[in-house]
Design a protein around this motif. Sequence first.
Motif, PDB file in Angstrom:
ATOM      1  N   ARG A  44       4.238   1.121  33.578  1.00 36.71           N
ATOM      2  CA  ARG A  44       5.650   1.154  33.175  1.00 36.71           C
ATOM      3  C   ARG A  44       5.825   0.831  31.701  1.00 36.71           C
ATOM      4  NH1 ARG A  44       8.443  -1.636  38.537  1.00 36.71           N
ATOM      5  NH2 ARG A  44       8.445   0.277  39.799  1.00 36.71           N
ATOM      6  N   ALA A  45       4.944  -0.018  31.164  1.00 34.83           N
ATOM      7  CA  ALA A  45       5.022  -0.339  29.737  1.00 34.83           C
ATOM      8  C   ALA A  45       4.811   0.907  28.891  1.00 34.83           C
ATOM      9  CB  ALA A  45       3.992  -1.402  29.382  1.00 34.83           C
ATOM     10  N   GLY A  46       4.003   1.829  29.404  1.00 35.26           N
ATOM     11  CA  GLY A  46       3.744   3.063  28.684  1.00 35.26           C
ATOM     12  C   GLY A  46       4.853   4.083  28.809  1.00 35.26           C
ATOM     13  N   ARG A  47       5.878   3.770  29.617  1.00 32.38           N
ATOM     14  CA  ARG A  47       6.981   4.710  29.824  1.00 32.38           C
ATOM     15  C   ARG A  47       8.293   4.206  29.226  1.00 32.38           C
ATOM     16  NH1 ARG A  47       5.552   8.351  33.951  1.00 32.38           N
ATOM     17  NH2 ARG A  47       7.719   8.795  34.427  1.00 32.38           N
ATOM     18  N   ASN A  48       8.234   3.079  28.520  1.00 32.02           N
ATOM     19  CA  ASN A  48       9.450   2.541  27.910  1.00 32.02           C
ATOM     20  C   ASN A  48       9.837   3.340  26.670  1.00 32.02           C
ATOM     21  OD1 ASN A  48       9.833   0.345  29.694  1.00 32.02           O
ATOM     22  ND2 ASN A  48       8.258  -0.825  28.635  1.00 32.02           N
ATOM     23  N   PRO A  49      11.131   3.460  26.376  1.00 25.61           N
ATOM     24  CA  PRO A  49      11.539   4.099  25.125  1.00 25.61           C
ATOM     25  C   PRO A  49      11.118   3.257  23.929  1.00 25.61           C
ATOM     26  CG  PRO A  49      13.425   3.083  26.206  1.00 25.61           C
ATOM     27  CD  PRO A  49      12.283   3.002  27.172  1.00 25.61           C
ATOM     28  N   ALA A  50      11.031   3.871  22.776  1.00 24.06           N
ATOM     29  CA  ALA A  50      10.583   3.161  21.574  1.00 24.06           C
ATOM     30  C   ALA A  50      11.431   3.550  20.374  1.00 24.06           C
ATOM     31  CB  ALA A  50       9.111   3.470  21.299  1.00 24.06           C
ATOM     32  N   THR A  51      11.611   2.589  19.469  1.00 22.64           N
ATOM     33  CA  THR A  51      12.321   2.818  18.212  1.00 22.64           C
ATOM     34  C   THR A  51      11.554   2.123  17.099  1.00 22.64           C
ATOM     35  OG1 THR A  51      14.457   2.835  19.361  1.00 22.64           O
ATOM     36  CG2 THR A  51      14.503   2.556  16.974  1.00 22.64           C
ATOM     37  N   TYR A  52      11.339   2.830  15.999  1.00 18.82           N
ATOM     38  CA  TYR A  52      10.657   2.228  14.861  1.00 18.82           C
ATOM     39  C   TYR A  52      11.096   2.929  13.582  1.00 18.82           C
ATOM     40  CZ  TYR A  52       7.572   6.270  15.548  1.00 18.82           C
ATOM     41  OH  TYR A  52       7.084   7.540  15.719  1.00 18.82           O
ATOM     42  N   LYS A  53      10.674   2.385  12.468  1.00 22.55           N
ATOM     43  CA  LYS A  53      11.028   2.935  11.159  1.00 22.55           C
ATOM     44  C   LYS A  53       9.758   3.407  10.474  1.00 22.55           C
ATOM     45  CE  LYS A  53      13.863   1.555   7.157  1.00 22.55           C
ATOM     46  NZ  LYS A  53      14.522   0.379   6.533  1.00 22.55           N
ATOM     47  N   TYR A  54       9.773   4.643   9.994  1.00 23.62           N
ATOM     48  CA  TYR A  54       8.586   5.209   9.362  1.00 23.62           C
ATOM     49  C   TYR A  54       8.983   5.948   8.090  1.00 23.62           C
ATOM     50  CZ  TYR A  54       4.350   7.975   8.679  1.00 23.62           C
ATOM     51  OH  TYR A  54       3.226   8.549   8.147  1.00 23.62           O
TER      52      TYR A  54
END
Length: 347
Positions: A44-54
């Motif tokens: 489930r950790a691998g299916r969480n949404p993600a947000t970052y700055k690049y």
Amino acid sequence: MLLGNSLFSIQLALLNVVEIFYDCCHKNSLIINYVSWSPVGAIRAGRNPATYKYCGETIHIDGKILVSWVRISRKQQTGWDSIYDSATRIRIADFPAFALECLPNRNSLLYGDLYGIGSEASTIFRGTLRYEGMVYICFSQIMGTLSRIGFFNNETHPLLKNEKRPTFRKFLLKLLDVASEDPEEPMIGEKEIIERILTLGHCKEQSTAVNTAKTLISLGLLEQEEIPTSCQSAFDVACFRMEERLSYAGTEKDMVLLYHEVEVEYPESQITKKHRATLLEFGKTVNGKTTSAMALTVGIPVAIGALLLLTKKIQTRGVLRPLEPEVYIPALDTIEAYGINLIEKNE
């Protein structure tokens, strides 16, 4: 002051290090064991949404199409559509022999606010590491194929609703759209599973299909054993078998790897400084009793926090993060006394 690549935090836990090469070749095709973190949590950790700055751009990624931060531009061109398909290979400078791959981990922007660099930092990224495996085995490719087969679907499966329980073999063949086995023909085995995976388009490369088939077999998903009533979905079935087959043996230890990289650019002097901190811990065995690295690196800091409160070395009240000097300075000193040390380097 301008910060470039200003916060780069990667974490890895629960890596089988004792029999890692044996597992790669024989026993464990996924090359990962679970000691204190269940397969349910890991998947489930691998299916969480993600947000970052690049590079000044904020990237939002849906959990169902989680991609690697390094390949975001490639995603826009090719349209990655799987959680694990775009995992990026990464090597840690202090431990270049570790074959790792990285995925973004939830909301990285929180760290910009916590450390007061949100407005200045051009890149803020927090990721999760996985062991990539040998040259011919890739964790993310296998997991991506298992996902497309349907093993991570958590909806109740019609075949698992009835009191009469199907076998793991029957359930696998159902997911592979094999109606039934012909009693006059040889039983379906690894070769037929590989062909079926490729025919259904669950992966494109022969090597990935081979490794996925080996994983299915090593997890016991081709065996004539009834699925327990506790399993109501394909996800339940996968997690049940993983927990059975991938648990740590008495001779195995886990490993925790934490890596931070902070790069600072000074526009006036045109000087760039890079700060790296790396933590590597293994489970420890004392008098025949093994304590996992996860337990040590989580439990000891918690105990130290409680001790600092009891001895009134922390005067501030309320829910605190370890970002204040009165917390982290004595805490780090005590943690080092317990033998948990960071390798810190400046360039």
